[in-house]
Motif scaffolding. Structure first.
Motif, mmCIF file in Angstrom:
data_model
loop_
_atom_site.group_PDB
_atom_site.id
_atom_site.type_symbol
_atom_site.label_atom_id
_atom_site.label_comp_id
_atom_site.label_asym_id
_atom_site.label_seq_id
_atom_site.Cartn_x
_atom_site.Cartn_y
_atom_site.Cartn_z
ATOM 1 N N ALA A 68 -28.302 8.200 -36.512
ATOM 2 C CA ALA A 68 -27.731 7.339 -35.475
ATOM 3 C C ALA A 68 -26.205 7.405 -35.569
ATOM 4 O O ALA A 68 -25.518 6.398 -35.567
ATOM 5 C CB ALA A 68 -28.240 5.908 -35.591
ATOM 6 N N CYS A 69 -25.696 8.630 -35.606
ATOM 7 C CA CYS A 69 -24.263 8.853 -35.834
ATOM 8 C C CYS A 69 -23.414 8.491 -34.634
ATOM 9 O O CYS A 69 -22.181 8.419 -34.753
ATOM 10 C CB CYS A 69 -24.020 10.307 -36.233
ATOM 11 N N GLY A 70 -24.023 8.272 -33.472
ATOM 12 C CA GLY A 70 -23.264 7.859 -32.299
ATOM 13 C C GLY A 70 -22.224 8.888 -31.908
ATOM 14 O O GLY A 70 -22.491 10.088 -31.863
ATOM 15 N N THR A 71 -21.010 8.432 -31.642
ATOM 16 C CA THR A 71 -19.939 9.342 -31.241
ATOM 17 C C THR A 71 -19.230 9.958 -32.435
ATOM 18 O O THR A 71 -18.180 10.578 -32.292
ATOM 19 C CB THR A 71 -18.920 8.620 -30.348
ATOM 20 N N GLY A 72 -19.803 9.789 -33.626
ATOM 21 C CA GLY A 72 -19.346 10.522 -34.802
ATOM 22 C C GLY A 72 -18.112 9.972 -35.477
ATOM 23 O O GLY A 72 -17.485 10.676 -36.274
ATOM 24 N N ALA A 73 -17.770 8.704 -35.227
ATOM 25 C CA ALA A 73 -16.547 8.153 -35.817
ATOM 26 C C ALA A 73 -16.674 7.956 -37.326
ATOM 27 O O ALA A 73 -15.752 8.290 -38.079
ATOM 28 C CB ALA A 73 -16.186 6.830 -35.142
ATOM 29 N N HIS A 74 -17.806 7.419 -37.794
ATOM 30 C CA HIS A 74 -18.026 7.334 -39.237
ATOM 31 C C HIS A 74 -18.140 8.729 -39.840
ATOM 32 O O HIS A 74 -17.602 9.008 -40.910
ATOM 33 C CB HIS A 74 -19.300 6.547 -39.553
ATOM 34 N N LEU A 75 -18.845 9.596 -39.156
ATOM 35 C CA LEU A 75 -19.064 10.957 -39.645
ATOM 36 C C LEU A 75 -17.734 11.675 -39.867
ATOM 37 O O LEU A 75 -17.533 12.344 -40.891
ATOM 38 C CB LEU A 75 -19.930 11.719 -38.641
ATOM 39 N N ALA A 76 -16.802 11.524 -38.935
ATOM 40 C CA ALA A 76 -15.504 12.183 -39.054
ATOM 41 C C ALA A 76 -14.736 11.704 -40.277
ATOM 42 O O ALA A 76 -14.000 12.471 -40.908
ATOM 43 C CB ALA A 76 -14.686 11.950 -37.785
ATOM 44 N N GLU A 77 -14.912 10.427 -40.630
ATOM 45 C CA GLU A 77 -14.210 9.872 -41.796
ATOM 46 C C GLU A 77 -14.900 10.234 -43.106
ATOM 47 O O GLU A 77 -14.274 10.198 -44.163
ATOM 48 C CB GLU A 77 -14.114 8.350 -41.674
#
Length: 263
Positions: A68-77
């Motif tokens: 549930a990464c969504g628009t990837g904001a946590h993933l990018a960090e």
């Protein structure tokens, strides 16, 4: 393919058509939460610390799966802390936005209850209360079991729940106006309790010089699972959960490890 979305055989079409509207308007979602000041960097740092404290063999975690990464904001960090990372989300539109901020990261469309990647990861995350959209305890069991199936021995899983029934505040009204890239986004919400669920009605007004003013409404029905229901789901999946209160995460976090791994 890295940096693109792969939609092959991972999601039932009935689930895709039920995606709430704001997740189809991923550009609005992304700009709104960024503009409102959600601190993805600080939240990611907190997750990294929890993983480092519990990972078998010390703080280095080799791979990350963000569900549930969504628009990837946590993933990018988070990607800089892992040798490789993968994102999964139900919404193709959210993944399209995520690809812009996560070049080279594989992004897969799938349902958290039953996607299968054929590999395991050192850390698995599921943030921003996405599990609240699961309708039943059986759905929660299936999702947690699937996340656990993708967790390597000695690995760490971090899940942000939705509110517990005793913590939910019925009648909550939220209101924010943000400006991003020349566009103004106003969001007003009202949340009530319906049985075991919260029901949030949200109105968006979006104004831009090129397109003028548009208005749309959105409804989020999320299950108010008991803390014990989350803990039972983790234990059924072979994990021992720890519930952690944290100032950055209103509903708190569940953190669990899979037995095994390096001593």
């Amino acid at each position: 393919m890295p940096g693109t979305t792969d939609t092959t055989d991972t999601t039932d079409i009935t689930d895709i058509t039920d995606i709430t509207l704001i997740y189809r308007r991923a550009d609005v979602y992304h700009d709104f939460y960024r503009g409102r000041g959600k601190d993805y960097r600080a939240e990611a740092a907190a997750v990294r610390e929890l993983v480092a404290q519990r990972a078998a063999g010390g703080p280095a975690a080799g791979s990350l799966l963000d569900v549930a990464c969504g628009t990837g904001a946590h993933l990018a960090e988070l990607t800089g802390s892992f040798a490789d990372a993968v994102g999964v989300d139900l919404s193709a539109e959210m993944l399209e936005v995520a690809a812009r901020g996560n070049p080279g990261v594989p992004l897969i469309q799938g349902d958290m209850r039953d996607f299968r990647l054929g590999r395991t990861f050192s850390a698995v995350t599921c943030m921003f209360s996405s599990v609240g959209y699961l309708a039943t305890a059986e759905d929660l069991d299936a999702a947690v079991r699937n996340l656990a199936d993708h967790l390597a021995p000695g690995g760490v899983i971090v899940v942000e729940p939705w509110w517990f029934p005793e913590d939910f505040l019925p009648g909550w009204v939220g209101a924010d106006v943000v400006r991003a890239d020349g566009r103004t986004i106003a969001r007003v919400s009202h949340t009530v309790r319906e049985g075991r669920c919260s029901r949030m009605e949200v109105h968006y007004t979006v104004a831009a010089p090129e397109t003028g003013v548009e208005h749309f409404t959105d409804t989020h029905v999320m299950t108010l699972f008991e803390q014990a229901e989350y803990e039972t789901a983790f234990r059924r999946a072979g994990l021992e959960p720890e519930y952690v209160r944290h100032e950055l995460f209103g509903p708190g976090l569940f953190v669990a490890t899979r037995p095994g791994g390096a001593a």
